[in-house]
Scaffold this motif. Structure first.
Motif, PDB file in Angstrom:
ATOM      1  N   MET A   1      56.603   0.171  48.393  1.00 33.53           N
ATOM      2  CA  MET A   1      56.273   1.074  49.423  1.00 33.53           C
ATOM      3  C   MET A   1      56.169   2.570  48.982  1.00 33.53           C
ATOM      4  O   MET A   1      57.340   2.926  48.163  1.00 33.53           O
ATOM      5  CB  MET A   1      57.195   1.069  50.571  1.00 33.53           C
ATOM      6  N   ARG A   2      55.513   3.414  49.280  1.00 34.93           N
ATOM      7  CA  ARG A   2      55.112   4.741  48.495  1.00 34.93           C
ATOM      8  C   ARG A   2      56.327   5.528  49.353  1.00 34.93           C
ATOM      9  O   ARG A   2      56.231   5.489  50.526  1.00 34.93           O
ATOM     10  CB  ARG A   2      53.699   5.354  48.932  1.00 34.93           C
ATOM     11  N   THR A   3      57.047   6.480  48.608  1.00 24.17           N
ATOM     12  CA  THR A   3      57.828   7.348  49.285  1.00 24.17           C
ATOM     13  C   THR A   3      57.512   8.848  48.902  1.00 24.17           C
ATOM     14  O   THR A   3      56.737   9.235  48.017  1.00 24.17           O
ATOM     15  CB  THR A   3      59.211   7.187  48.676  1.00 24.17           C
ATOM     16  N   THR A   7      62.193  12.440  49.365  1.00 25.98           N
ATOM     17  CA  THR A   7      63.399  11.611  49.667  1.00 25.98           C
ATOM     18  C   THR A   7      63.624  11.233  48.478  1.00 25.98           C
ATOM     19  O   THR A   7      65.034  10.944  48.550  1.00 25.98           O
ATOM     20  CB  THR A   7      62.131  10.206  50.084  1.00 25.98           C
ATOM     21  N   GLY A  13      65.725   8.065  46.868  1.00 21.75           N
ATOM     22  CA  GLY A  13      64.708   6.922  47.588  1.00 21.75           C
ATOM     23  C   GLY A  13      65.686   5.868  48.101  1.00 21.75           C
ATOM     24  O   GLY A  13      64.964   4.843  48.153  1.00 21.75           O
ATOM     25  N   ALA A 338      58.207   9.791  57.573  1.00 21.50           N
ATOM     26  CA  ALA A 338      58.404   9.096  56.289  1.00 21.50           C
ATOM     27  C   ALA A 338      58.652   7.505  56.068  1.00 21.50           C
ATOM     28  O   ALA A 338      57.816   6.751  55.558  1.00 21.50           O
ATOM     29  CB  ALA A 338      59.324   9.671  55.484  1.00 21.50           C
ATOM     30  N   ARG A 339      59.408   6.971  57.300  1.00 20.08           N
ATOM     31  CA  ARG A 339      59.190   5.579  57.208  1.00 20.08           C
ATOM     32  C   ARG A 339      58.079   4.615  57.729  1.00 20.08           C
ATOM     33  O   ARG A 339      57.758   4.040  56.911  1.00 20.08           O
ATOM     34  CB  ARG A 339      60.517   5.316  58.123  1.00 20.08           C
ATOM     35  N   ASP A 341      55.090   6.136  57.644  1.00 20.02           N
ATOM     36  CA  ASP A 341      53.965   6.036  56.511  1.00 20.02           C
ATOM     37  C   ASP A 341      54.363   5.118  55.536  1.00 20.02           C
ATOM     38  O   ASP A 341      53.341   4.545  54.922  1.00 20.02           O
ATOM     39  CB  ASP A 341      54.110   7.523  55.915  1.00 20.02           C
ATOM     40  N   ALA A 342      55.429   4.850  55.255  1.00 19.76           N
ATOM     41  CA  ALA A 342      56.026   3.925  54.000  1.00 19.76           C
ATOM     42  C   ALA A 342      55.628   2.329  54.459  1.00 19.76           C
ATOM     43  O   ALA A 342      55.125   1.552  53.570  1.00 19.76           O
ATOM     44  CB  ALA A 342      57.373   3.777  53.513  1.00 19.76           C
TER      45      ALA A 342
END
Length: 443
Positions: A1-3, A7, A13, A338-339, A341-342
């Motif tokens: 998953m992209r972060t 983060t 991360g 952020a979550r 999007d991931a």
């Protein structure tokens, strides 16, 4: 998953342990009345969103396990270990000190531990927090940095002793037709700030009478020097931008993003974050200044989250109003974005609404059931509803906190989805007080 890059600076991360110590942080600066303790109690629910992916959640008040399980499903979290009901007065430091087994459990996990803000007297970074949480110190910093940022204007500010001198100054400014912003050195969520128009001063019977009223209503603290600040006239959708960033342990500054706050009077009510919210020029100006502020905070010793709040004038020029060296309401929106999007793909807009009125008092289980029904009504708009503060539904003036998230081909489509979902939620919340609402068919 992209972060996102920030983060890595925030939790490397990794998953994290979240301590709901809003009251501990606020107690350093604010009088802890019964009302402020109660609100801090509820606001501690936002500890669920101190990072994009919690491992352990530690809260002062009791919460429903079902709330955390719902968030796990919607945000793709692995199982979250919940410890709630630890501190009746909201203060987590003494509550944790009295629970060595829980402290040992947290230590053995070896995960980052995140707080609302720094409050331990043994923390060497606390000095920077106490310095720049003060609105006069942040103003001095803004004035020093502004010449290097031509798009920024800094309102004039002076510190005045309480009493007759302050009243005379306010009266003189009102006689000139000038609106004044009056600030305590410390405040949160609107406490400690008042906007005084000439009409309000006249209606109250003069500046001294209005000052007494604001003190009696606990809007301003008694007996303290106050900051008299120029009012930046402006209005519209872009009135209240904000910038959030993270200062890593090595002192490097990592931008999180810009957003728009929902401010009612002087009280913070929520925020919207995501791509395309601000015109590029305004976003770049706000972010550039926010990063410059972060570098100065890093030199002063701050490490961790911070934000810079702004207001815009009628020409759209931003004016910085304060720094917060802690997590903030908009930080919650950034964490959720952020979550999502991931786990669902990039491009989410997220709106947090911290104190939506309810038309009737609801216990925790009934409130979660109500929000579950509302989530179904928001879904056709492409909006996801997440409960963020589900513990204030049985207060004398019941409220609930939620987040709404949406994606679209562009920001306008996502904003339309958020607006439609918010309208449905507000209407349904108030309709709880309508005895005939229960007779309406549910979709």
């Amino acid at each position: 998953m992209r972060t996102a890059a920030w983060t890595e600076a925030w939790t490397a991360g990794d998953r994290a342990v979240h301590i709901g110590d809003v009251a501990d942080f606020n107690a350093q600066f604010l009088p802890q009345s019964a009302e402020s303790r109660r609100q801090g109690h509820h606001y501690s629910c936002l500890a669920a969103f101190y990072s994009p992916h919690p491992a352990v959640l530690v809260l002062p008040h009791q919460v429903e396990e079902a709330w955390v399980r719902l968030l796990e499903r919607e945000l793709g979290w692995s199982a979250v270990e919940l410890h709630s009901g630890l501190a009746g007065d909201g203060l987590m430091a003494p509550a944790l000190a009295a629970r060595p087994a829980l402290r040992q459990r947290i230590d053995t996990l070896g995960l980052p531990v995140r707080h609302w803000g720094r409050s331990s007297p043994d923390d060497p970074a606390l000095a920077a927090v106490r310095r720049y949480e003060a609105k006069d110190a942040s103003h001095v910093l803004f004035a020093r940095l502004a010449p290097g940022h031509p798009g920024i204007r800094v309102p004039a500010q002076q510190s005045v002793e309480p009493g007759r001198r302050l009243a005379r100054l306010l009266a003189a400014r009102a006689a000139e037709g000038r609106t004044t912003v009056l600030k305590a050195r410390h405040g949160v969520g609107g406490f400690g700030t008042a906007v005084l128009t000439p009409g309000q001063i006249a209606l109250a019977g003069g500046a001294r009478a209005l000052l007494r009223r604001l003190t009696d209503r606990q809007i301003l603290p008694p007996g303290e020097r106050l900051l008299v600040e120029e009012y930046v006239d402006g209005a519209g959708r872009l009135r209240n931008p904000t910038f959030d960033g993270v200062i890593a342990e090595d002192g490097s500054v990592h931008p999180v993003g810009v957003g728009l706050m929902d401010v009612e009077g002087t009280g913070y009510r929520g925020a919207t974050v995501g791509p395309g919210l601000l015109p590029d020029g305004l976003a770049d100006t706000v972010a550039g200044f926010g990063v410059a502020v972060g570098r100065e905070l890093a030199r002063a010793g701050h490490r961790g989250w911070y934000d810079v709040d702004f207001v815009t004038d009628r020409s759209g020029r931003p004016a910085p109003t304060e720094t917060n060296l802690r997590l903030t309401g908009p930080a919650v929106a950034f964490m959720i974005k952020a979550r999502l999007d991931a786990v669902r793909g990039p491009g989410h807009l997220v709106r947090t609404l911290d104190r939506l009125p309810l038309g009737a008092r609801l216990g925790p289980q009934a409130l979660l059931a109500h929000l579950d029904r509302l989530a179904g009504r928001c879904a056709p708009f492409g909006a996801t509803l997440l409960p963020t503060i589900p513990t204030a539904g049985f207060e004398p003036e019941p409220t609930v906190g939620i987040a709404l998230a949406a994606r679209g081909p562009d920001a306008l489509d996502a904003l339309d989805a958020l607006d439609a979902a918010e309208a449905v939620v507000r209407s349904a919340n108030l309709a709880l007080g309508d005895p005939f609402d229960a007779l309406e068919p549910r979709p």
